[in-house]
Design an enzyme around this catalytic site. Structure first.
Site, PDB file in Angstrom:
ATOM      1  N   ASN A 177       0.860  -1.188   0.000  1.00 45.00           N
ATOM      2  CA  ASN A 177       0.000   0.000   0.000  1.00 45.00           C
ATOM      3  C   ASN A 177       0.894   1.234   0.000  1.00 45.00           C
ATOM      4  O   ASN A 177       1.436   1.619   1.026  1.00 45.00           O
ATOM      5  CB  ASN A 177      -0.900  -0.035   1.254  1.00 45.00           C
ATOM      6  CG  ASN A 177      -1.725   1.238   1.412  1.00 45.00           C
ATOM      7  OD1 ASN A 177      -1.843   2.031   0.472  1.00 45.00           O
ATOM      8  ND2 ASN A 177      -2.278   1.438   2.591  1.00 45.00           N
TER       9      ASN A 177
ATOM     10  N   LYS B 139       0.111   4.265  -0.403  1.00 38.92           N
ATOM     11  CA  LYS B 139      -0.538   5.495   0.085  1.00 38.92           C
ATOM     12  C   LYS B 139      -0.275   6.631  -0.914  1.00 38.92           C
ATOM     13  O   LYS B 139      -0.191   6.371  -2.105  1.00 38.92           O
ATOM     14  CB  LYS B 139      -0.064   5.823   1.500  1.00 38.92           C
ATOM     15  CG  LYS B 139      -0.198   4.600   2.424  1.00 38.92           C
ATOM     16  CD  LYS B 139      -0.037   4.885   3.872  1.00 38.92           C
ATOM     17  CE  LYS B 139      -0.199   3.582   4.651  1.00 38.92           C
ATOM     18  NZ  LYS B 139      -0.129   3.760   6.096  1.00 38.92           N
TER      19      LYS B 139
ATOM     20  N   HIS C 217      -9.701   1.424   5.287  1.00 37.45           N
ATOM     21  CA  HIS C 217      -8.398   1.668   5.916  1.00 37.45           C
ATOM     22  C   HIS C 217      -8.581   2.719   7.019  1.00 37.45           C
ATOM     23  O   HIS C 217      -9.362   3.654   6.869  1.00 37.45           O
ATOM     24  CB  HIS C 217      -7.396   2.165   4.867  1.00 37.45           C
ATOM     25  CG  HIS C 217      -5.993   2.204   5.384  1.00 37.45           C
ATOM     26  ND1 HIS C 217      -5.541   3.227   6.194  1.00 37.45           N
ATOM     27  CD2 HIS C 217      -4.963   1.332   5.252  1.00 37.45           C
ATOM     28  CE1 HIS C 217      -4.273   2.968   6.515  1.00 37.45           C
ATOM     29  NE2 HIS C 217      -3.909   1.835   5.951  1.00 37.45           N
TER      30      HIS C 217
ATOM     31  N   GLU D  68      -6.882   5.174   7.914  1.00 31.64           N
ATOM     32  CA  GLU D  68      -6.654   6.570   7.504  1.00 31.64           C
ATOM     33  C   GLU D  68      -7.896   7.141   6.834  1.00 31.64           C
ATOM     34  O   GLU D  68      -8.220   8.310   7.004  1.00 31.64           O
ATOM     35  CB  GLU D  68      -5.433   6.647   6.574  1.00 31.64           C
ATOM     36  CG  GLU D  68      -4.133   6.488   7.353  1.00 31.64           C
ATOM     37  CD  GLU D  68      -2.970   5.922   6.561  1.00 31.64           C
ATOM     38  OE1 GLU D  68      -3.032   5.894   5.317  1.00 31.64           O
ATOM     39  OE2 GLU D  68      -1.998   5.477   7.201  1.00 31.64           O
TER      40      GLU D  68
ATOM     41  N   GLU E 224      -5.331  -4.425  11.254  1.00 29.81           N
ATOM     42  CA  GLU E 224      -4.337  -3.360  11.388  1.00 29.81           C
ATOM     43  C   GLU E 224      -4.633  -2.531  12.632  1.00 29.81           C
ATOM     44  O   GLU E 224      -5.456  -1.608  12.577  1.00 29.81           O
ATOM     45  CB  GLU E 224      -4.394  -2.434  10.166  1.00 29.81           C
ATOM     46  CG  GLU E 224      -4.074  -3.108   8.859  1.00 29.81           C
ATOM     47  CD  GLU E 224      -3.528  -2.118   7.845  1.00 29.81           C
ATOM     48  OE1 GLU E 224      -2.419  -2.353   7.355  1.00 29.81           O
ATOM     49  OE2 GLU E 224      -4.183  -1.105   7.552  1.00 29.81           O
TER      50      GLU E 224
ATOM     51  N   GLY F 132       2.337   2.949  10.637  1.00 24.31           N
ATOM     52  CA  GLY F 132       3.258   4.056  10.382  1.00 24.31           C
ATOM     53  C   GLY F 132       4.032   4.529  11.604  1.00 24.31           C
ATOM     54  O   GLY F 132       4.669   5.583  11.563  1.00 24.31           O
TER      55      GLY F 132
ATOM     56  N   SER G 212       3.392  -1.409  10.580  1.00 23.96           N
ATOM     57  CA  SER G 212       4.844  -1.414  10.812  1.00 23.96           C
ATOM     58  C   SER G 212       5.506  -2.755  10.494  1.00 23.96           C
ATOM     59  O   SER G 212       6.458  -3.161  11.170  1.00 23.96           O
ATOM     60  CB  SER G 212       5.167  -0.974  12.244  1.00 23.96           C
ATOM     61  OG  SER G 212       4.747   0.362  12.438  1.00 23.96           O
TER      62      SER G 212
HETATM   63  P1  PGA Z   1       2.743   0.816   7.665  1.00 21.25           P
HETATM   64  O1  PGA Z   1       1.258   0.970   7.077  1.00 21.25           O
HETATM   65  O2  PGA Z   1       3.281  -0.475   7.152  1.00 21.25           O
HETATM   66  O3  PGA Z   1       3.481   2.009   7.156  1.00 21.25           O
HETATM   67  O4  PGA Z   1       2.617   0.798   9.157  1.00 21.25           O
HETATM   68  C1  PGA Z   1       0.399  -0.126   6.978  1.00 21.25           C
HETATM   69  C2  PGA Z   1      -0.920   0.282   6.378  1.00 21.25           C
HETATM   70  O5  PGA Z   1      -1.377   1.401   6.621  1.00 21.25           O
HETATM   71  O6  PGA Z   1      -1.531  -0.481   5.630  1.00 21.25           O
END
Ligand code: PGA
Length: 246
Positions: free
Chosen positions: A8, A10, A94, A96, A163, A169, A208
Site C-alpha cells: 500500500n 498510500k 483503511h 486513515e 491493522e 506508520g 509497521s
Molecule cells: P505501515 O502501514 O506499514 O506504514 O505501518 C500499513 C498500512 O497502513 O496499511
C-alpha cells in the site's frame, strides 16, 4: 491458501517512480512466486502500473474506490472504473480513510458490496486504537467493524487486514501473539457467521511490517499475508517481506 503480501503505497510515487519501482520488482519476482503479491499505487499511476504488470504474477490493487458505478461524485473513482483498469483488489475501510476522511462502517459496507459487484476482491481493514486496546475493548471494536461491514453476507472473495491503528506508520508493530489472537477471533467469527465460506478468507496483519519483523507475523498459523505501507515503498524491501511469507 497462498499468502497475500500487499504494498500500500498510500500517497507516494510519481509516474516515473512507479515505472522504476515496478521494473525493479519484476526483476526480483520469479514467474511463479511462493506468495501472491499485489501493488497498490496511487490513482495517477494505476493505469500505467496495470500495463507494466500485465502478464506478470503481481496483481494490481487500488487504495480506495467509490461504491456508485458513476455519477456526480467529484473527485471520486468508482469500483466499476477500477475493474475496467484490470484492478483485482481494493482496500476498504483503511483506518486513515476512517479517521481523516470520516468514512463510516456503513459506507465501508457499501464499498465491500460494490467491490464484489464489479468482480473485485475487497481487503477489509479492521483494527482498534491504543486507547481501545488499553481499555480491553480491542475485540469489541473489531467485531463491530466486521459485523457492520459484512452484516449482509459474504458474496465474494474477501481478505481481512487486521491493522491496529496504533501500529500503522509508527514503527511499533503489534505483539505477534496479540496479532495471532486477534486473527483467531476473526476466523472464529467468520466461520460462525458464514460457515465453510469463512475458511477461505485470508487474514493479513498490517502495521509497521518490515523485512526484519515480517517473519514473526507471517509464520503465524492464522495469518495469511501482510498489508505493508512504509516498507513497501522500496521494491527490495517489499520483496524481502514477501519472501518471509514463503
Ligand atoms: P505501515 O502501514 O506499514 O506504514 O505501518 C500499513 C498500512 O497502513 O496499511
Amino acid at each position: 491458501m497462498k499468502s497475500l503480501v500487499a504494498a500500500n503505497w498510500k500517497m507516494h510515487k510519481t509516474l516515473k517512480e512507479t515505472e522504476d519501482y515496478l521494473r525493479r520488482l519484476l526483476e526480483l519476482v520469479p514467474p511463479d512466486p511462493p506468495v501472491e503479491l499485489a501493488v497498490f499505487p496511487p490513482f495517477t499511476a494505476l493505469a500505467r502500473a496495470g500495463e507494466l504488470l500485465l502478464g506478470s504474477p503481481i496483481a494490481l490493487g487500488a487504495q480506495n474506490g467509490h461504491p456508485e458505478r458513476e455519477g456526480a461524485f467529484t473527485g471520486e473513482v468508482s469500483m466499476y472504473q477500477l475493474a475496467d483498469l484490470g484492478v483485482r483488489y481494493v482496500i476498504c475501510g483503511h483506518s486513515e480513510r476512517r479517521k481523516i476522511f470520516g468514512e463510516t462502517d456503513e459506507f465501508v459496507a457499501k464499498k465491500v458490496r460494490a467491490a464484489w459487484n464489479y468482480g473485485l476482491t475487497p481487503i477489509l481493514c479492521v483494527g482498534e486504537t491504543l486507547v481501545e486496546r488499553r481499555a480491553g475493548r480491542a475485540w469489541e471494536v473489531v467485531e463491530k467493524q466486521l459485523s457492520l461491514a459484512l452484516g449482509d453476507g459474504l458474496f465474494g472473495p474477501l481478505v481481512i487486514a487486521y491493522e491496529p491503528v496504533w501500529a500503522i506508520g509508527t514503527g511499533v508493530p503489534a505483539h505477534p501473539q496479540d496479532a495471532q489472537e486477534m486473527a483467531q477471533r476473526i476466523r472464529a467469527w467468520l466461520c460462525g457467521r458464514f460457515g465453510k465460506l469463512g475458511e477461505g478468507v485470508r487474514i493479513q496483519y498490517g502495521g509497521s511490517v518490515k523485512p526484519e519483523n515480517a517473519h514473526e507475523f507471517l509464520k503465524l498459523p492464522e495469518i495469511q499475508g501482510a498489508l505493508v505501507g512504509g516498507a513497501s515503498l522500496d521494491p527490495q524491501s517489499f520483496w524481502a517481506i514477501a519472501l518471509a511469507a514463503a
